[in-house]
Enzyme design. Sequence first.
Site, short mmCIF file in Angstrom:
data_model
loop_
_atom_site.label_atom_id
_atom_site.label_comp_id
_atom_site.label_asym_id
_atom_site.label_seq_id
_atom_site.Cartn_x
_atom_site.Cartn_y
_atom_site.Cartn_z
N ASN A 31 -36.87 17.11 -24.07
CA ASN A 31 -36.16 18.28 -24.49
C ASN A 31 -36.71 18.36 -25.14
OD1 ASN A 31 -34.58 20.99 -24.15
ND2 ASN A 31 -32.73 19.66 -24.93
N GLN A 32 -37.25 19.47 -26.29
CA GLN A 32 -37.71 19.88 -27.10
C GLN A 32 -37.15 18.47 -28.08
OE1 GLN A 32 -34.80 23.26 -27.85
NE2 GLN A 32 -33.85 21.71 -28.82
N TYR A 175 -35.45 30.87 -28.37
CA TYR A 175 -34.44 31.56 -28.97
C TYR A 175 -34.62 33.06 -29.99
CZ TYR A 175 -31.06 27.49 -26.98
OH TYR A 175 -30.79 26.78 -25.49
N GLU A 246 -34.19 26.94 -21.73
CA GLU A 246 -33.61 27.05 -22.67
C GLU A 246 -32.87 28.30 -23.05
OE1 GLU A 246 -31.88 25.06 -25.43
OE2 GLU A 246 -32.65 22.51 -24.13
#
Length: 260
Positions: A31-32, A175, A246
């Site tokens: 994850n990232q 985001y 996300e």
Amino acid sequence: MVESRNPDFGYFANICFRLFGDRVKFWLTMNQPNLLAKFSYLNGWFPPGHCSEPFGNCAFGNSSIEPYIAGHNMILSHANVVSIYRNNYQERQGGYIGIAVSARWYEPLRNTTIDQLAVERAISFNVPWFLDPIILGDYPAEMRKILGPTLPEFTLKQKKKLHATKLDFIGLNHYSTWYVKDCIFSPCEMDPMDGDARVLSLVERDGVPIGKETGAPFFYDVPHGMEKAVMYYKQRYNNTPTYITENGVTLCLFYILKLK
């Protein structure tokens, strides 16, 4: 050589596939990692807290080299885990495997050639840093031009391994969007997140925020940024299936940075 990079990670992944593969159909190897490599080895915000000037002030570290060594090993470890899944579990379990990356988006601060080129560099040091080697076989040219020999090289064997273990899907963690200012032709302060691309990321232009404020001071609601990011990577990676893994309120990250 790929297999020996992180045998413990491969061992852990193998256990997960074996125990949960009858229920889990979508796997993310990491994850990232592109964000965590910078947090850990560029600006030193996360363990082991390595960094160097001008990116940060840590007791140990070299921000010009260590993030890319860590990233290189993450990419090779990813390839090893994909190979384990493909060779031993995928056909029988019917699942899919990919990776999730932090997908910041960027807009030029000014409508100038140098700021537009700065956007290209900022993008290259973000998602393509990891996905170009995994999908296209090597690092972006913009990274190689700036980092030179400090950016690790993939051996021919490693490139073949990456080619044989391409993703079933991409996960994008998005985001917000930032303005980008060139720092090559117009020197500016070193950005702790994007300075390795020789750019400065900003949230305002002429005093006007890039989007609607959220719960975190450096994250703004910029809907068109997500659309542009998705369409950009759709084209760059030849329509590889993509999911938004996300997106939303950024308070969690805000509190992490506030505690720091």
